[in-house]
Design a protein around this motif. Structure first.
Motif, PDB file in Angstrom:
ATOM      1  N   THR A 216     -34.093  12.326  33.898  1.00 34.67           N
ATOM      2  CA  THR A 216     -34.164  11.815  32.523  1.00 34.67           C
ATOM      3  C   THR A 216     -34.993  12.750  31.649  1.00 34.67           C
ATOM      4  O   THR A 216     -34.640  12.989  30.484  1.00 34.67           O
ATOM      5  CB  THR A 216     -34.716  10.379  32.509  1.00 34.67           C
ATOM      6  OG1 THR A 216     -33.883   9.570  33.355  1.00 34.67           O
ATOM      7  CG2 THR A 216     -34.705   9.795  31.103  1.00 34.67           C
ATOM      8  N   GLU A 217     -36.067  13.308  32.189  1.00 36.50           N
ATOM      9  CA  GLU A 217     -36.858  14.287  31.427  1.00 36.50           C
ATOM     10  C   GLU A 217     -36.026  15.541  31.131  1.00 36.50           C
ATOM     11  O   GLU A 217     -36.089  16.087  30.032  1.00 36.50           O
ATOM     12  CB  GLU A 217     -38.130  14.653  32.174  1.00 36.50           C
ATOM     13  CG  GLU A 217     -39.153  13.544  32.150  1.00 36.50           C
ATOM     14  CD  GLU A 217     -40.386  13.818  32.993  1.00 36.50           C
ATOM     15  OE1 GLU A 217     -40.319  14.668  33.920  1.00 36.50           O
ATOM     16  OE2 GLU A 217     -41.419  13.172  32.735  1.00 36.50           O
ATOM     17  N   GLU A 218     -35.246  15.986  32.106  1.00 34.30           N
ATOM     18  CA  GLU A 218     -34.363  17.136  31.872  1.00 34.30           C
ATOM     19  C   GLU A 218     -33.327  16.791  30.804  1.00 34.30           C
ATOM     20  O   GLU A 218     -33.037  17.596  29.922  1.00 34.30           O
ATOM     21  CB  GLU A 218     -33.661  17.553  33.166  1.00 34.30           C
ATOM     22  CG  GLU A 218     -32.746  18.745  32.961  1.00 34.30           C
ATOM     23  CD  GLU A 218     -32.082  19.238  34.231  1.00 34.30           C
ATOM     24  OE1 GLU A 218     -31.094  19.982  34.109  1.00 34.30           O
ATOM     25  OE2 GLU A 218     -32.540  18.883  35.338  1.00 34.30           O
ATOM     26  N   LEU A 219     -32.781  15.608  30.890  1.00 33.96           N
ATOM     27  CA  LEU A 219     -31.806  15.156  29.902  1.00 33.96           C
ATOM     28  C   LEU A 219     -32.428  15.126  28.502  1.00 33.96           C
ATOM     29  O   LEU A 219     -31.792  15.533  27.533  1.00 33.96           O
ATOM     30  CB  LEU A 219     -31.279  13.782  30.306  1.00 33.96           C
ATOM     31  CG  LEU A 219     -30.131  13.193  29.522  1.00 33.96           C
ATOM     32  CD1 LEU A 219     -28.939  14.135  29.458  1.00 33.96           C
ATOM     33  CD2 LEU A 219     -29.717  11.859  30.136  1.00 33.96           C
ATOM     34  N   LEU A 220     -33.669  14.680  28.402  1.00 28.98           N
ATOM     35  CA  LEU A 220     -34.369  14.688  27.117  1.00 28.98           C
ATOM     36  C   LEU A 220     -34.440  16.105  26.561  1.00 28.98           C
ATOM     37  O   LEU A 220     -34.178  16.324  25.371  1.00 28.98           O
ATOM     38  CB  LEU A 220     -35.778  14.095  27.261  1.00 28.98           C
ATOM     39  CG  LEU A 220     -36.662  14.138  26.019  1.00 28.98           C
ATOM     40  CD1 LEU A 220     -36.053  13.353  24.867  1.00 28.98           C
ATOM     41  CD2 LEU A 220     -38.061  13.615  26.350  1.00 28.98           C
ATOM     42  N   GLY A 221     -34.750  17.067  27.409  1.00 27.40           N
ATOM     43  CA  GLY A 221     -34.790  18.459  26.960  1.00 27.40           C
ATOM     44  C   GLY A 221     -33.436  18.962  26.508  1.00 27.40           C
ATOM     45  O   GLY A 221     -33.321  19.601  25.455  1.00 27.40           O
ATOM     46  N   LEU A 222     -32.407  18.663  27.273  1.00 29.86           N
ATOM     47  CA  LEU A 222     -31.055  19.114  26.920  1.00 29.86           C
ATOM     48  C   LEU A 222     -30.586  18.519  25.591  1.00 29.86           C
ATOM     49  O   LEU A 222     -30.041  19.219  24.740  1.00 29.86           O
ATOM     50  CB  LEU A 222     -30.067  18.745  28.035  1.00 29.86           C
ATOM     51  CG  LEU A 222     -30.216  19.497  29.353  1.00 29.86           C
ATOM     52  CD1 LEU A 222     -29.377  18.832  30.440  1.00 29.86           C
ATOM     53  CD2 LEU A 222     -29.819  20.955  29.180  1.00 29.86           C
ATOM     54  N   VAL A 223     -30.806  17.229  25.435  1.00 24.60           N
ATOM     55  CA  VAL A 223     -30.349  16.554  24.213  1.00 24.60           C
ATOM     56  C   VAL A 223     -31.200  16.980  23.019  1.00 24.60           C
ATOM     57  O   VAL A 223     -30.675  17.229  21.932  1.00 24.60           O
ATOM     58  CB  VAL A 223     -30.344  15.022  24.403  1.00 24.60           C
ATOM     59  CG1 VAL A 223     -30.030  14.302  23.100  1.00 24.60           C
ATOM     60  CG2 VAL A 223     -29.328  14.625  25.485  1.00 24.60           C
ATOM     61  N   SER A 224     -32.503  17.111  23.216  1.00 14.60           N
ATOM     62  CA  SER A 224     -33.395  17.522  22.117  1.00 14.60           C
ATOM     63  C   SER A 224     -33.048  18.915  21.606  1.00 14.60           C
ATOM     64  O   SER A 224     -33.289  19.223  20.436  1.00 14.60           O
ATOM     65  CB  SER A 224     -34.848  17.519  22.587  1.00 14.60           C
ATOM     66  OG  SER A 224     -35.263  16.218  22.893  1.00 14.60           O
ATOM     67  N   ASN A 225     -32.486  19.761  22.473  1.00 18.89           N
ATOM     68  CA  ASN A 225     -32.152  21.123  22.082  1.00 18.89           C
ATOM     69  C   ASN A 225     -30.745  21.287  21.517  1.00 18.89           C
ATOM     70  O   ASN A 225     -30.332  22.434  21.255  1.00 18.89           O
ATOM     71  CB  ASN A 225     -32.367  22.076  23.266  1.00 18.89           C
ATOM     72  CG  ASN A 225     -33.833  22.262  23.575  1.00 18.89           C
ATOM     73  OD1 ASN A 225     -34.669  22.295  22.684  1.00 18.89           O
ATOM     74  ND2 ASN A 225     -34.156  22.362  24.851  1.00 18.89           N
ATOM     75  N   MET A 226     -30.039  20.206  21.331  1.00 19.27           N
ATOM     76  CA  MET A 226     -28.703  20.316  20.738  1.00 19.27           C
ATOM     77  C   MET A 226     -28.864  20.710  19.271  1.00 19.27           C
ATOM     78  O   MET A 226     -29.828  20.335  18.606  1.00 19.27           O
ATOM     79  CB  MET A 226     -27.945  18.985  20.879  1.00 19.27           C
ATOM     80  CG  MET A 226     -27.651  18.642  22.330  1.00 19.27           C
ATOM     81  SD  MET A 226     -26.874  17.028  22.568  1.00 19.27           S
ATOM     82  CE  MET A 226     -25.156  17.514  22.454  1.00 19.27           C
ATOM     83  N   GLU A 227     -27.927  21.491  18.798  1.00 17.14           N
ATOM     84  CA  GLU A 227     -27.947  21.981  17.413  1.00 17.14           C
ATOM     85  C   GLU A 227     -27.932  20.807  16.441  1.00 17.14           C
ATOM     86  O   GLU A 227     -27.304  19.787  16.724  1.00 17.14           O
ATOM     87  CB  GLU A 227     -26.733  22.870  17.139  1.00 17.14           C
ATOM     88  CG  GLU A 227     -26.729  24.160  17.938  1.00 17.14           C
ATOM     89  CD  GLU A 227     -27.783  25.135  17.478  1.00 17.14           C
ATOM     90  OE1 GLU A 227     -28.048  25.216  16.268  1.00 17.14           O
ATOM     91  OE2 GLU A 227     -28.355  25.822  18.347  1.00 17.14           O
ATOM     92  N   PRO A 228     -28.591  20.972  15.296  1.00 18.75           N
ATOM     93  CA  PRO A 228     -28.495  19.916  14.268  1.00 18.75           C
ATOM     94  C   PRO A 228     -27.028  19.729  13.846  1.00 18.75           C
ATOM     95  O   PRO A 228     -26.251  20.682  13.832  1.00 18.75           O
ATOM     96  CB  PRO A 228     -29.324  20.471  13.107  1.00 18.75           C
ATOM     97  CG  PRO A 228     -30.224  21.477  13.722  1.00 18.75           C
ATOM     98  CD  PRO A 228     -29.478  22.045  14.888  1.00 18.75           C
ATOM     99  N   LEU A 229     -26.705  18.505  13.542  1.00 22.58           N
ATOM    100  CA  LEU A 229     -25.333  18.208  13.107  1.00 22.58           C
ATOM    101  C   LEU A 229     -25.132  18.709  11.677  1.00 22.58           C
ATOM    102  O   LEU A 229     -26.071  18.732  10.888  1.00 22.58           O
ATOM    103  CB  LEU A 229     -25.094  16.685  13.171  1.00 22.58           C
ATOM    104  CG  LEU A 229     -25.033  16.135  14.589  1.00 22.58           C
ATOM    105  CD1 LEU A 229     -25.243  14.635  14.586  1.00 22.58           C
ATOM    106  CD2 LEU A 229     -23.714  16.500  15.234  1.00 22.58           C
ATOM    107  N   PRO A 230     -23.903  19.090  11.350  1.00 24.15           N
ATOM    108  CA  PRO A 230     -23.635  19.570   9.975  1.00 24.15           C
ATOM    109  C   PRO A 230     -23.774  18.463   8.938  1.00 24.15           C
ATOM    110  O   PRO A 230     -23.675  17.321   9.192  1.00 24.15           O
ATOM    111  CB  PRO A 230     -22.203  20.076  10.042  1.00 24.15           C
ATOM    112  CG  PRO A 230     -21.631  19.640  11.334  1.00 24.15           C
ATOM    113  CD  PRO A 230     -22.751  19.139  12.194  1.00 24.15           C
TER     114      PRO A 230
END
Length: 137
Positions: free
Chosen positions: A123-137
């Motif tokens: 879940t901590e890894e998932l938090l990192g992956l999701v937090s690093n997604m590009e901002p939406l247009p």
């Protein structure tokens, strides 16, 4: 199955992504994950908080791609497609989803300290992956 295939068989619905919603999901998941580490929580409470955080992050990733699902399992199942989560890590979430269902529908939670540690780590890894997604247009 790809996200598009899941949409075609009506396991996913298309819905435009929303940055405010996405940010709210990530913030909420971060808080739940932090709260799960509070000293003195019961195993059940800790597990529930981590589960909610994991599901919220999986939903955020799915929403980022413009989809929504009403099925919790499907939301987790999409993680290899939404954030590239490895199959071994997806299986940890799958096992915890099963344990959550046993707790909710049959009244007992059976989770080992090792599984709990793996659940928190994924879940901590998932938090990192999701937090690093590009901002939406």
């Amino acid at each position: 199955m790809t996200l598009e295939n899941l949409f075609k068989i009506k396991q996913l619905k298309q819905e435009p992504p929303d940055q405010k919603e996405f940010d709210g999901f990530v913030r909420s998941a971060r808080v739940k994950l932090q709260d799960a580490k509070l000293v003195g929580l019961s195993e059940e409470s800790q597990f529930s908080l981590v589960y909610i955080a994991a599901h919220t992050l999986a939903l955020a990733a799915l929403r980022w791609h413009g989809y929504r699902s009403e099925n919790r399992y499907t939301v987790f199942q999409c993680l290899p497609h939404t954030v590239g989560l490895e199959n071994a890590k997806w299986r940890v979430l799958d096992k915890c989803h099963h344990q959550r269902n046993l707790a909710e529908y049959e009244g007992h939670l059976e989770i080992t300290p090792q599984l709990m540690a793996e659940f928190v780590a994924v879940t901590e890894e998932l938090l990192g992956l999701v937090s690093n997604m590009e901002p939406l247009p």
